[in-house]
Design a protein around this motif. Structure first.
Motif, PDB file in Angstrom:
ATOM      1  N   THR A 111      -4.502  -2.074 -13.032  1.00 38.37           N
ATOM      2  CA  THR A 111      -3.469  -2.844 -14.156  1.00 38.37           C
ATOM      3  C   THR A 111      -3.248  -4.067 -13.983  1.00 38.37           C
ATOM      4  N   VAL A 112      -3.321  -4.965 -14.870  1.00 43.74           N
ATOM      5  CA  VAL A 112      -3.091  -6.260 -14.831  1.00 43.74           C
ATOM      6  C   VAL A 112      -1.851  -6.727 -15.505  1.00 43.74           C
ATOM      7  N   PHE A 113      -1.251  -7.206 -14.673  1.00 43.71           N
ATOM      8  CA  PHE A 113       0.363  -7.622 -15.112  1.00 43.71           C
ATOM      9  C   PHE A 113       0.568  -9.103 -14.963  1.00 43.71           C
ATOM     10  N   GLY A 114       1.029  -9.968 -15.914  1.00 40.80           N
ATOM     11  CA  GLY A 114       1.367 -11.359 -15.623  1.00 40.80           C
ATOM     12  C   GLY A 114       2.859 -11.479 -16.556  1.00 40.80           C
ATOM     13  N   ARG A 115       3.746 -12.275 -15.784  1.00 42.62           N
ATOM     14  CA  ARG A 115       4.921 -12.713 -16.244  1.00 42.62           C
ATOM     15  C   ARG A 115       4.893 -14.159 -16.609  1.00 42.62           C
ATOM     16  N   SER A 116       5.233 -14.775 -17.473  1.00 43.42           N
ATOM     17  CA  SER A 116       5.541 -16.022 -17.812  1.00 43.42           C
ATOM     18  C   SER A 116       4.242 -16.710 -17.810  1.00 43.42           C
ATOM     19  N   LEU A 117       4.315 -17.839 -16.831  1.00 50.03           N
ATOM     20  CA  LEU A 117       3.084 -18.529 -16.389  1.00 50.03           C
ATOM     21  C   LEU A 117       1.935 -17.595 -16.195  1.00 50.03           C
ATOM     22  N   GLY A 118       2.223 -16.588 -15.467  1.00 57.11           N
ATOM     23  CA  GLY A 118       1.447 -15.734 -15.051  1.00 57.11           C
ATOM     24  C   GLY A 118       0.575 -14.703 -16.008  1.00 57.11           C
ATOM     25  N   THR A 119       0.967 -14.984 -17.382  1.00 59.60           N
ATOM     26  CA  THR A 119       0.236 -14.269 -18.343  1.00 59.60           C
ATOM     27  C   THR A 119      -0.905 -14.847 -18.705  1.00 59.60           C
ATOM     28  N   ILE A 140      -0.391  -6.023 -19.217  1.00 58.34           N
ATOM     29  CA  ILE A 140       0.868  -6.124 -19.373  1.00 58.34           C
ATOM     30  C   ILE A 140       1.250  -7.366 -19.293  1.00 58.34           C
ATOM     31  N   LEU A 141       1.859  -8.106 -20.603  1.00 59.22           N
ATOM     32  CA  LEU A 141       2.220  -9.432 -20.626  1.00 59.22           C
ATOM     33  C   LEU A 141       3.798  -9.388 -20.592  1.00 59.22           C
ATOM     34  N   GLU A 142       4.562  -9.930 -19.807  1.00 58.41           N
ATOM     35  CA  GLU A 142       5.921 -10.057 -19.971  1.00 58.41           C
ATOM     36  C   GLU A 142       6.343 -11.667 -20.049  1.00 58.41           C
ATOM     37  N   SER A 143       7.059 -11.763 -21.010  1.00 61.25           N
ATOM     38  CA  SER A 143       7.676 -13.093 -21.525  1.00 61.25           C
ATOM     39  C   SER A 143       6.578 -14.206 -21.460  1.00 61.25           C
ATOM     40  N   GLY A 144       5.683 -13.968 -22.134  1.00 61.45           N
ATOM     41  CA  GLY A 144       4.339 -14.701 -22.140  1.00 61.45           C
ATOM     42  C   GLY A 144       4.337 -15.817 -23.517  1.00 61.45           C
ATOM     43  N   PRO A 145       3.874 -16.724 -23.209  1.00 59.49           N
ATOM     44  CA  PRO A 145       3.978 -17.845 -24.071  1.00 59.49           C
ATOM     45  C   PRO A 145       2.680 -17.575 -25.011  1.00 59.49           C
ATOM     46  N   LYS A 163       0.705  -1.187  -0.028  1.00 56.50           N
ATOM     47  CA  LYS A 163       0.215   0.005   0.100  1.00 56.50           C
ATOM     48  C   LYS A 163       0.764   1.372  -0.043  1.00 56.50           C
ATOM     49  N   GLN A 164       0.558   2.266  -0.877  1.00 55.82           N
ATOM     50  CA  GLN A 164       0.996   3.630  -0.832  1.00 55.82           C
ATOM     51  C   GLN A 164      -0.041   4.628  -0.392  1.00 55.82           C
ATOM     52  N   GLN A 165       0.547   5.628   0.116  1.00 52.74           N
ATOM     53  CA  GLN A 165      -0.359   6.647   0.741  1.00 52.74           C
ATOM     54  C   GLN A 165      -1.016   7.598  -0.041  1.00 52.74           C
ATOM     55  N   HIS A 166      -0.433   7.607  -1.342  1.00 54.00           N
ATOM     56  CA  HIS A 166      -1.446   8.278  -2.423  1.00 54.00           C
ATOM     57  C   HIS A 166      -1.245   7.480  -3.747  1.00 54.00           C
ATOM     58  N   PRO A 167      -1.558   6.381  -3.883  1.00 55.35           N
ATOM     59  CA  PRO A 167      -1.414   5.599  -5.161  1.00 55.35           C
ATOM     60  C   PRO A 167      -1.929   5.896  -6.377  1.00 55.35           C
ATOM     61  N   LYS A 168      -1.190   5.665  -7.551  1.00 54.18           N
ATOM     62  CA  LYS A 168      -1.866   6.146  -8.712  1.00 54.18           C
ATOM     63  C   LYS A 168      -2.705   5.274  -9.184  1.00 54.18           C
ATOM     64  N   GLY A 169      -2.839   3.996  -8.687  1.00 53.18           N
ATOM     65  CA  GLY A 169      -3.838   2.952  -9.009  1.00 53.18           C
ATOM     66  C   GLY A 169      -3.257   1.547  -8.496  1.00 53.18           C
ATOM     67  N   VAL A 170      -3.637   0.733  -8.930  1.00 48.11           N
ATOM     68  CA  VAL A 170      -3.394  -0.819  -8.493  1.00 48.11           C
ATOM     69  C   VAL A 170      -2.754  -1.705  -9.380  1.00 48.11           C
ATOM     70  N   ILE A 171      -1.801  -2.351  -9.329  1.00 44.14           N
ATOM     71  CA  ILE A 171      -1.320  -3.316 -10.068  1.00 44.14           C
ATOM     72  C   ILE A 171      -1.597  -4.656  -9.399  1.00 44.14           C
ATOM     73  N   LEU A 172      -2.186  -5.617 -10.164  1.00 43.50           N
ATOM     74  CA  LEU A 172      -2.271  -6.893  -9.855  1.00 43.50           C
ATOM     75  C   LEU A 172      -1.544  -7.995 -10.694  1.00 43.50           C
ATOM     76  N   TYR A 173      -0.471  -8.253 -10.071  1.00 40.75           N
ATOM     77  CA  TYR A 173       0.693  -8.964 -10.617  1.00 40.75           C
ATOM     78  C   TYR A 173       0.393 -10.626 -10.285  1.00 40.75           C
ATOM     79  N   SER A 174       0.772 -11.123 -11.207  1.00 42.05           N
ATOM     80  CA  SER A 174       0.722 -12.805 -11.363  1.00 42.05           C
ATOM     81  C   SER A 174       2.011 -13.209 -11.794  1.00 42.05           C
TER      82      SER A 174
END
Length: 272
Positions: A144-152, A168-173, A67-78
């Protein structure tokens, strides 16, 4: 026994072993999970809340909300297919500090403190538990929905039928079948594979802004997967960011990688 018969016998044995591994041991080949004691205390310094979300079948999924005091938003990271929140939590904390977002990160079934039998449909719906949790604290256009590899695979599933700010999709198959056929080209993976996670199908139904990040020298998930996902994407805005020299697990070692995240995440938005 002749040499030819011996070679045929060895080949048949190897083939049978491969069939056994792919069918009965595929969970261990896909999910490099490790566990944490239920009383483990996460040592992170950014203010955070530990989450335990219950699935309909009784599984309990563990997550962390930075948690941030004044967040710009939220990132949901897988996260990727190895490790647990004891490790991935450090990366989520860095994202939260660097970009002044709240970050929610979670462990899949069998990872860390998360429990439950692994079934594809149930695992994908687990991700929606955390999506719904984020909506209890933020408007959907701040997510923001952010997934990496399997998480994509989980990230694209969350985006289906929803309208988060961006994906955001990082290194996704493209999908697990393509990966299985690449790693085991001599096996009938199409018949044996029980988990059919598929970004290629999902991305044709997602219209929100989509950012695809991929290492140009990725030897595990070749860069061509990202190119295909970009081509098939029906997003209103879509872009592929190729990290020159980057592999599968080392993108944060490249300044260009953070330049890409800067361009995506430093955009202004209303506060939660």
């Amino acid at each position: 026994m002749t040499l030819v018969k011996r070679l045929l016998s060895v080949t048949a044995l190897l083939f049978a072993t491969g069939l056994f591994m792919l069918y009965f041991l595929q969970e261990k080949l896909i999910f490099f999970s490790s566990r944490l004691p239920q009383d483990y205390e996460y040592p992170f310094t950014v203010p955070h809340e530990e989450l335990f979300l219950a699935a309909p079948d009784g599984a309990v999924l563990n997550g962390l909300h930075y948690k941030q005091q004044h967040p710009k938003g939220v990132i949901l990271y897988s996260h990727g297919n190895a490790g647990h929140l004891g490790e991935w939590g450090a990366w989520a904390q860095e994202l939260s500090q660097r970009y002044t977002y709240d970050v929610v990160v979670w462990d899949y079934r069998g990872y860390g403190k998360s429990t439950g039998k692994r079934r594809q449909d149930a695992m994908l719906e687990d991700g929606r538990l955390f999506y719904d949790y984020c909506l209890q604290h933020f408007e959907e256009d701040q997510l923001t929905v952010f997934g990496r590899s399997l998480g994509t695979f989980f990230a694209t599933h969350m985006a289906l039928g929803n309208r988060p700010k961006q994906l955001i999709l990082e290194s996704g198959p493209t999908n697990l079948l393509d990966m299985a056929q690449k790693e085991y080209p001599w096996l009938p993976a199409r018949l044996l594979l029980k988990f059919r996670f598929d970004n290629l199908i999902n991305i044709t139904e997602i219209q929100i802004p989509t950012h695809i990040i991929h290492g140009k020298e990725d030897q595990l998930v070749p860069h061509t997967h990202a190119e295909v996902l970009l081509e098939k994407s029906e997003a209103s805005t879509k872009k592929l960011y190729s990290i020159m020299g980057g592999g599968h697990n080392n993108l944060p070692e490249y300044a260009d990688y953070f330049g890409v995240l800067d361009s995506i995440l430093f955009s202004t938005g209303s506060q939660g």
